[in-house]
Each structure stands twice: as C-alpha cells, then as structure tokens.
Scaffold this motif. Sequence first.
Motif, PDB file in Angstrom:
ATOM      1  N   THR A 234       0.844  -1.207   0.000  1.00 15.84           N
ATOM      2  CA  THR A 234       0.000   0.000   0.000  1.00 15.84           C
ATOM      3  C   THR A 234       0.874   1.251   0.000  1.00 15.84           C
ATOM      4  OG1 THR A 234      -1.745  -1.161   1.211  1.00 15.84           O
ATOM      5  CG2 THR A 234      -1.795   1.254   1.247  1.00 15.84           C
ATOM      6  N   LYS A 237       2.390   1.855  -3.442  1.00 12.16           N
ATOM      7  CA  LYS A 237       1.378   2.382  -4.359  1.00 12.16           C
ATOM      8  C   LYS A 237       1.125   3.873  -4.100  1.00 12.16           C
ATOM      9  CE  LYS A 237      -1.171  -1.917  -5.245  1.00 12.16           C
ATOM     10  NZ  LYS A 237      -2.469  -2.629  -5.076  1.00 12.16           N
ATOM     11  N   GLN A 241       1.841   6.907  -6.598  1.00 16.80           N
ATOM     12  CA  GLN A 241       0.705   7.763  -6.943  1.00 16.80           C
ATOM     13  C   GLN A 241       1.050   9.241  -6.815  1.00 16.80           C
ATOM     14  OE1 GLN A 241      -2.709   7.141  -4.412  1.00 16.80           O
ATOM     15  NE2 GLN A 241      -3.775   8.962  -5.179  1.00 16.80           N
TER      16      GLN A 241
END
Length: 248
Positions: A234, A237, A241
């Motif tokens: 997570t 990511k 992002q």
Amino acid sequence: MKKFIAESEESKKILNIVQMSSNLPVNIIITGERGVGKKLLAKEILPQAICFDGKLLENSIINNTVNIQQYKELIITDIHLVLNKKEFLANLSNIKIIATAQTTIHDIEEQFAIKVNISPLEEREEDLKIISQEYINSANKIYNTNITLDNIHLDISQNGISLKKSIYKNTLLNSLNSEEINQALEHYIDKKLDEQKTYKDFLKVIEIPLLNIAKIKFKSQLQMATKLNLNRITLRKKLEQYFGNNHE
C-alpha cells in the motif's frame, strides 16, 4: 522593522553617506532589489517627510488632486514606475527628494546628486543575522513561542519581504496545537467544498505531506511502513501515486 539595519561594512558606509547628506539641499536616489531596505534608509535621511508611491503621486499631480507645493521634502518610492519621469521631477523642482527605485534610471540620473545602491541580503551577512533575530524575537512574542532561527529555513529570495514571511510563518506553524491544526483544516475544507473537491482531493492534503516527511525522516520504505503501521505494498502504491517513479 522600524529602522535601517547597518551592521555590515557596506551598510555602515551607506548610512554614513546619507546621514552626512541629510542637511544638504540635494536629491538622493536609493536603488536595490525589493525588500533590501530602501524605504527604511530613506526614512533615516528624512524621518519627518511624507512618503508617496511614485506612480500614485504622478496621477495625483496630473489630476490636480494634490497641492505639491505645500511640501519642502518628500520620499518618493518606486520612481522607476513613473511614466513621464522628467516632467514628474520638474513638478517637484523646489522640493528635496529622496527617491527609491529597483534599478538605475539613466535618463534622470543627473537630477540626483547622491546615488546609493543597497546590495541583496545574501551579500550582507551581518545585517541578515541582526534582521533575522529581530523578526524571530517579534514572532515569538506574538505567538508566545520560544523558536530559534536554527529551526527555520530562512527564505531571502525577496530579501526582507520573504525573510519576514518565512520566519513568521514557521513560528506560527510551530505554535499550533492539534486543536488549532484541526480548526485550520476545517477552515480549508469549508472553502474547498464550494469548489466541488472530492474525498480523494482532501485525502491528498493529509497524505502528501505525511509521506513526504516520512521519506525525509526514515531511511527505507520498510522503516516508513513500520513507523506508519502501513502495509508495504500500500505504501509503495501511495508513493508511486503521489511522487511517481522518483520516490526512492
């Protein structure tokens, strides 16, 4: 800042020159970048003089809304923005003028017997130190804090203007408690909701600074994930992002 700080050799020399000229019937022009203290220096020379913005005074003279002859001395700021400089100065021929400008103005140089240039703060380290300390003392008094200059990144990109802003902003941020931070966020969200911002938009407001500081404080993504109690996948990511492939 209420007075021109003259701690560096350059500033001491400049202050000495203009103080010696204060009683002479001559015009003085002070040049330098924004925020170097031109207006403060002008006030050292003519402390009782009325101060006018050059462009506004030019318009007042043209529109005949000011009786310029009532003045014996004037401080004119930003004279480089005056459109018809020679005509403007002709209207002030019987008045002692201290003018400020960001650059040398060659077409009216002869109108000023004394010309001084103030260097940027980055070239006047002694002045910068004193000015910074005055600002931090004032900010600590206002916000009831005890912040030192070691805790602040000083921004002198616009000399005294950005310096003061960076010190006051950082002192204010350091003074806020959790409740005040929440109030600030609520105020921000209240305004942004009218702009049709979404939940994801507001999430970025929290996540981007959080991850950015975590990147600085911790040596690896493993440490970041552990400290933030966040799954490593997570975390990766989220970093991709917000920061793309340059998040390592």
